[in-house]
Design a protein around this motif. Structure first.
Motif, PDB file in Angstrom:
ATOM      1  N   UNK A  23     -30.466 -47.569 -81.185  1.00 43.10           N
ATOM      2  CA  UNK A  23     -29.594 -46.373 -81.429  1.00 43.10           C
ATOM      3  C   UNK A  23     -30.426 -44.855 -80.658  1.00 43.10           C
ATOM      4  N   UNK A  24     -31.247 -44.755 -79.443  1.00 43.86           N
ATOM      5  CA  UNK A  24     -31.341 -43.988 -78.620  1.00 43.86           C
ATOM      6  C   UNK A  24     -30.647 -44.458 -77.778  1.00 43.86           C
ATOM      7  N   UNK A  25     -30.380 -45.140 -77.040  1.00 43.79           N
ATOM      8  CA  UNK A  25     -29.128 -45.437 -76.093  1.00 43.79           C
ATOM      9  C   UNK A  25     -27.944 -44.348 -76.135  1.00 43.79           C
ATOM     10  N   UNK A  26     -27.639 -44.999 -77.741  1.00 44.67           N
ATOM     11  CA  UNK A  26     -26.101 -44.938 -77.836  1.00 44.67           C
ATOM     12  C   UNK A  26     -26.700 -43.289 -78.527  1.00 44.67           C
ATOM     13  N   UNK A  27     -27.292 -42.445 -78.680  1.00 43.94           N
ATOM     14  CA  UNK A  27     -27.717 -41.025 -78.664  1.00 43.94           C
ATOM     15  C   UNK A  27     -27.047 -40.058 -77.842  1.00 43.94           C
ATOM     16  N   UNK A  28     -28.226 -41.251 -76.667  1.00 42.00           N
ATOM     17  CA  UNK A  28     -28.053 -40.278 -75.109  1.00 42.00           C
ATOM     18  C   UNK A  28     -26.865 -41.075 -74.325  1.00 42.00           C
ATOM     19  N   UNK A  33     -22.370 -37.582 -72.122  1.00 38.88           N
ATOM     20  CA  UNK A  33     -20.539 -37.068 -71.836  1.00 38.88           C
ATOM     21  C   UNK A  33     -21.122 -36.619 -72.053  1.00 38.88           C
ATOM     22  N   UNK A  34     -21.509 -35.839 -72.951  1.00 38.99           N
ATOM     23  CA  UNK A  34     -21.190 -34.011 -73.549  1.00 38.99           C
ATOM     24  C   UNK A  34     -21.165 -33.144 -72.113  1.00 38.99           C
ATOM     25  N   UNK A  35     -22.616 -33.591 -71.554  1.00 42.56           N
ATOM     26  CA  UNK A  35     -22.734 -33.012 -70.422  1.00 42.56           C
ATOM     27  C   UNK A  35     -21.708 -33.243 -68.719  1.00 42.56           C
ATOM     28  N   UNK A  36     -21.300 -34.149 -69.281  1.00 42.66           N
ATOM     29  CA  UNK A  36     -19.786 -34.739 -68.042  1.00 42.66           C
ATOM     30  C   UNK A  36     -19.051 -33.511 -68.373  1.00 42.66           C
ATOM     31  N   UNK A  68     -29.307 -48.883 -68.566  1.00 41.90           N
ATOM     32  CA  UNK A  68     -28.869 -49.927 -69.388  1.00 41.90           C
ATOM     33  C   UNK A  68     -30.463 -51.186 -69.164  1.00 41.90           C
ATOM     34  N   UNK A  69     -30.198 -51.005 -67.592  1.00 38.14           N
ATOM     35  CA  UNK A  69     -31.796 -51.717 -67.067  1.00 38.14           C
ATOM     36  C   UNK A  69     -33.282 -51.602 -68.082  1.00 38.14           C
ATOM     37  N   UNK A  70     -32.803 -50.321 -67.930  1.00 42.68           N
ATOM     38  CA  UNK A  70     -34.313 -49.823 -68.862  1.00 42.68           C
ATOM     39  C   UNK A  70     -34.854 -50.794 -69.844  1.00 42.68           C
ATOM     40  N   UNK A  71     -33.843 -49.735 -70.247  1.00 38.57           N
ATOM     41  CA  UNK A  71     -34.282 -51.117 -72.084  1.00 38.57           C
ATOM     42  C   UNK A  71     -33.826 -52.219 -72.104  1.00 38.57           C
TER      43      UNK A  71
END
Length: 252
Positions: A23-28, A33-36, A68-71
């Motif tokens: 969930x946290x990954x999806x949110x970030x 993408x918003x910041x891009x 992704x690797x972090x998670x």
């Protein structure tokens, strides 16, 4: 083996940390993408907003640190150490070949988490690109499938490396620190820097994390073979040494 896998699968399905990480990954990812959109960037002369799914995924995965690797590292350490610290392994460790089967079971569970992680990434990217870029293009389907399959194998191999580190260190903090260092690709950067000084050496391109963060042309057979080769070698090598180490480990 089947009973051990069922136990690990039940722990996996009931693992709140796993759902929290996804969930946290999806949110970030959506926020990224918003910041891009707010601060447009280009890659190879192509605006991010115009990229198809394959191009965008490779751009995301090539950025350091690889989130992704972090998670994957965090879950790999947590899933193994939560059982080890609770002492639950003592309930089955006396069974024949239980140690080896336990490692194989956890490798399969890590493969399942890796798959869910990549699916979360794809779905988050698709939603984010649709909302903020009005662009849901996938691109060539064959290329897209080869990209995802190759990245699945590579990330699964990374999770097995972190599992081996957890088995050896028996410490959550130590394993997490080493996992983060690997996700930051510190070893790959060090080897790459040494190669630039020595010259005529190309070891770093066959290192696992370097292969993950390098943008590949999956229409090029050499790139496909390199990705598959690196992934399979790391999967087999660290699966074997993890099982062998666990079989000789003093669990008292």
């Amino acid at each position: 083996m089947i009973n051990l896998f069922k136990m690990d699968l039940q722990r996996f399905k009931n693992n709140k940390i796993m759902y929290f990480l996804l969930l946290i990954y999806a949110a970030f990812q959506l926020f990224g993408i918003f910041m891009m959109k707010q601060y447009p960037v280009e890659q190879g002369g192509i605006p991010v907003s115009s990229m198809n799914a394959s191009e965008f995924i490779q751009l995301v995965l090539s950025q350091t640190p690889s989130w992704v690797l972090m998670y994957v590292a965090v879950f790999s350490v947590y899933f193994y150490m939560s059982e080890y610290n609770s002492g639950f392994y003592k309930n089955y460790i006396s069974m024949n070949n239980a140690r080896m089967y336990s490692v194989i079971s956890k490798i399969l569970i890590l493969g399942l988490f890796t798959l869910l992680m990549l699916l979360t990434m794809v779905i988050s990217d698709l939603i984010g690109r649709t909302i903020f870029f009005n662009n849901a293009a996938i691109g060539d389907l064959g290329f897209f499938i080869k990209l995802l399959f190759g990245q699945f194998l590579l990330h699964w191999a990374f999770s097995i490396v972190v599992l081996f580190i957890s088995i050896v260190s028996r410490s959550m903090i130590t394993s997490l620190v080493i996992g983060v260092v690997l996700a930051l690709n510190v070893p790959g950067m060090v080897v790459g820097a040494l190669e630039s000084l020595i010259g005529n050496v190309n070891v770093s391109s066959y290192m696992l994390v370097n292969t993950i963060v390098s943008i590949k042309d999956f229409n090029n057979m050499n790139d496909v073979i390199r990705v598959a080769g690196v992934a399979i070698i790391f999967i087999l090598l660290f699966s074997v040494i993890s099982a062998r180490y666990k079989m000789k480990e003093d669990l008292r």
